[in-house]
Design an enzyme around this catalytic site. Structure first.
Site, PDB file in Angstrom:
ATOM      1  N   GLN A  26      -3.343   6.317   4.205  1.00  0.00           N
ATOM      2  CA  GLN A  26      -2.196   6.459   3.303  1.00  0.00           C
ATOM      3  C   GLN A  26      -2.452   7.473   2.191  1.00  0.00           C
ATOM      4  O   GLN A  26      -1.502   8.049   1.656  1.00  0.00           O
ATOM      5  CB  GLN A  26      -1.824   5.107   2.693  1.00  0.00           C
ATOM      6  CG  GLN A  26      -1.194   4.150   3.685  1.00  0.00           C
ATOM      7  CD  GLN A  26      -0.895   2.792   3.095  1.00  0.00           C
ATOM      8  OE1 GLN A  26      -1.327   2.462   1.983  1.00  0.00           O
ATOM      9  NE2 GLN A  26      -0.168   1.976   3.824  1.00  0.00           N
ATOM     10  N   GLU A  49      -4.342  -2.431  11.623  1.00  0.00           N
ATOM     11  CA  GLU A  49      -3.361  -3.425  11.205  1.00  0.00           C
ATOM     12  C   GLU A  49      -3.298  -4.599  12.179  1.00  0.00           C
ATOM     13  O   GLU A  49      -2.885  -5.699  11.817  1.00  0.00           O
ATOM     14  CB  GLU A  49      -1.964  -2.789  11.111  1.00  0.00           C
ATOM     15  CG  GLU A  49      -1.741  -1.949   9.876  1.00  0.00           C
ATOM     16  CD  GLU A  49      -1.579  -2.798   8.625  1.00  0.00           C
ATOM     17  OE1 GLU A  49      -0.737  -3.698   8.616  1.00  0.00           O
ATOM     18  OE2 GLU A  49      -2.322  -2.555   7.660  1.00  0.00           O
ATOM     19  N   GLY A  67       0.808  -1.206   0.000  1.00  0.00           N
ATOM     20  CA  GLY A  67       0.000   0.000   0.000  1.00  0.00           C
ATOM     21  C   GLY A  67       0.840   1.254   0.000  1.00  0.00           C
ATOM     22  O   GLY A  67       0.500   2.245  -0.665  1.00  0.00           O
TER      23      GLY A  67
END
Length: 436
Positions: free
Chosen positions: A177, A319, A101
């Site tokens: 992100q 995560e 990513g």
């Protein structure tokens, strides 16, 4: 330019079962998130930088290769000290993002600052990961981007050597992100950047704090004091020496092992000030029935003998969802994991994958719109499909500590962020065997 980091060949693996409390001190590799950001900031700075103790893994190799393709000199000959020398950014270039990513989101913005066209593509699973909001933001900033469908790989970014910058609005609810990618390159924009997020809450807020801290360390002016608003002033980034911390998210399955076995796991050499969410992880460990202590000798996690089921919003630590889900099937009561609907767009659809594989092991699992409800039951041996996803492999390994006969279809996928995972894991489990 070095050849792209290959897709690891699948390697079936029998997860070892612990027959006593683990007691291990682990020297873990560097943070993927910090290594990726240090590479980008070094490449966009005004002079040479060094990166000490970087993560050596497929994701970071792909990032280094991508920067080389755009004209930067990245020396990785010394595993413990990488050297980055900025160069004029230029195309034409072709960049393999793998399944990373950070690579597929950070480098297209850098390519917008290059002169020429850059083509991005990656592993088959990367083509379904969301990129649309970032593509739209780049277009709003005047960068031509050709993308497949509604903002998917493959895509082509055609830079003109500069980006005006200014205000831009983005929905970053699918991934923080998107914002980090724009922030990291923003000091090089002619007018800096003001990003406004509009949409559901941005996940993984600690990663945005890390981005802002590292930008400031490189000399950038960053204002993140207003919720959902980030402003970066234009200016020259300074080359510097980066020291990468051990990877806290990579450490998570090892910390979970202390909870499952009632043992102790130590991470020596942890810095007194960390850019990673140590406080949030400490609180999570406590709710799960263990303790995490940060001291002069590093981090120590001790299990309490029983894993406690929890109702928790994991949006800031998404995560860690596979780790928490694995602990939940071994817990003393049901758990509900919330705020993680966006992980359907991670390396795989983690909500569906976890529901499917944990059910196959015997747990009671319901997938919801934004998470999972998990009811512990008697578990059985099963082969766990990992879906080329390192976190799914971690989850299976955790369950295997307590359930004999757990096999993984592939442990080599852990090379994405920790090539030595299987060796470190087996060594930790053997530490319990040696004391019997």
């Amino acid at each position: 330019m070095s050849s792209p980091a290959p897709i690891p060949t699948a390697q079936p693996w029998a997860a070892p079962t612990a027959h006593g409390p683990v007691d291990a001190a682990l020297d873990l590799p560097g943070s993927k998130s910090m290594t990726a950001r240090a590479l980008i900031l070094s490449a966009l700075s005004g002079e040479q930088s060094t990166i000490a103790a970087p993560l050596l893994a497929r994701d970071t190799e792909l990032m280094a290769d991508g920067l080389r393709a755009l004209g930067c000199a990245v020396s990785t000959m010394d595993d413990q000290r990488w050297v980055v020398r900025p160069g004029p950014l230029h195309g034409p270039a072709k960049i393999d993002v793998g399944l990373a990513g950070t690579v597929m989101r950070f480098l297209p913005v850098v390519a917008g600052l290059a002169d020429g066209a850059t083509v991005f593509d990656g592993d088959p699973a990367a083509r379904v990961r969301p990129l649309g909001p970032l593509v739209a933001a780049l277009r709003d900033l005047g960068v031509p981007v050709e993308a497949h469908g509604v903002g998917r790989l493959p895509l082509t970014v055609t830079g003109a050597g500069r980006i005006d910058g200014g205000p831009v609005t983005i929905d970053a609810s699918a991934s923080s992100q998107f914002i980090s990618a724009l922030l990291l390159a923003a000091p090089r924009f002619d007018n800096g950047l003001v990003i406004r997020h509009e949409g559901p809450p941005v996940p993984s807020a600690p990663h945005l704090r890390m981005t802002a801290e590292m930008l400031r360390a490189a000399g950038a002016g960053v204002d993140d004091s207003v919720p959902d608003l980030w402003a970066v002033e234009p200016g020259r980034l300074s080359g510097r020496s980066w020291v990468i911390e051990p990877d806290l998210s990579g450490a998570a399955p090892f910390l979970a092992a202390a909870l499952v076995t009632g043992g102790v796991v130590r991470l020596p050499g942890w810095p007194p000030h960390s850019a990673q969410p140590v406080t949030e992880v400490r609180d999570l460990i406590a709710r799960l029935g263990g303790t995490l202590v940060v001291g002069p000798d590093g981090i120590t996690v001790t299990g309490g003998g029983t894993v406690t089921g929890i109702d928790v919003d994991l949006s800031g630590l998404s995560e860690l969802t596979p780790m928490v889900a694995a602990l939940a099937v071994l817990a003393d009561r049901p758990s509900q994991l919330r705020g993680i609907g966006h992980i359907r767009g991670h390396e795989t659809d983690r909500i569906s994958a976890l529901a499917r594989e944990l059910t196959a092991l015997g747990a009671g699992v319901d997938a919801t719109d934004d998470g999972l409800v998990i009811r512990p039951r008697r578990l059985r041996a099963s082969t766990v499909h990992t879906y080329d996803d390192h976190r799914m492999a971690h989850a299976a390994a955790i369950i295997g500590l307590a359930v004999p006969g757990v096999r993984l279809t592939d442990v080599a996928c852990t090379a994405k962020t920790m090539p030595q995972f299987a060796t470190l894991w087996s060594g930790m489990v053997n530490s319990a065997e040696d004391r019997r």
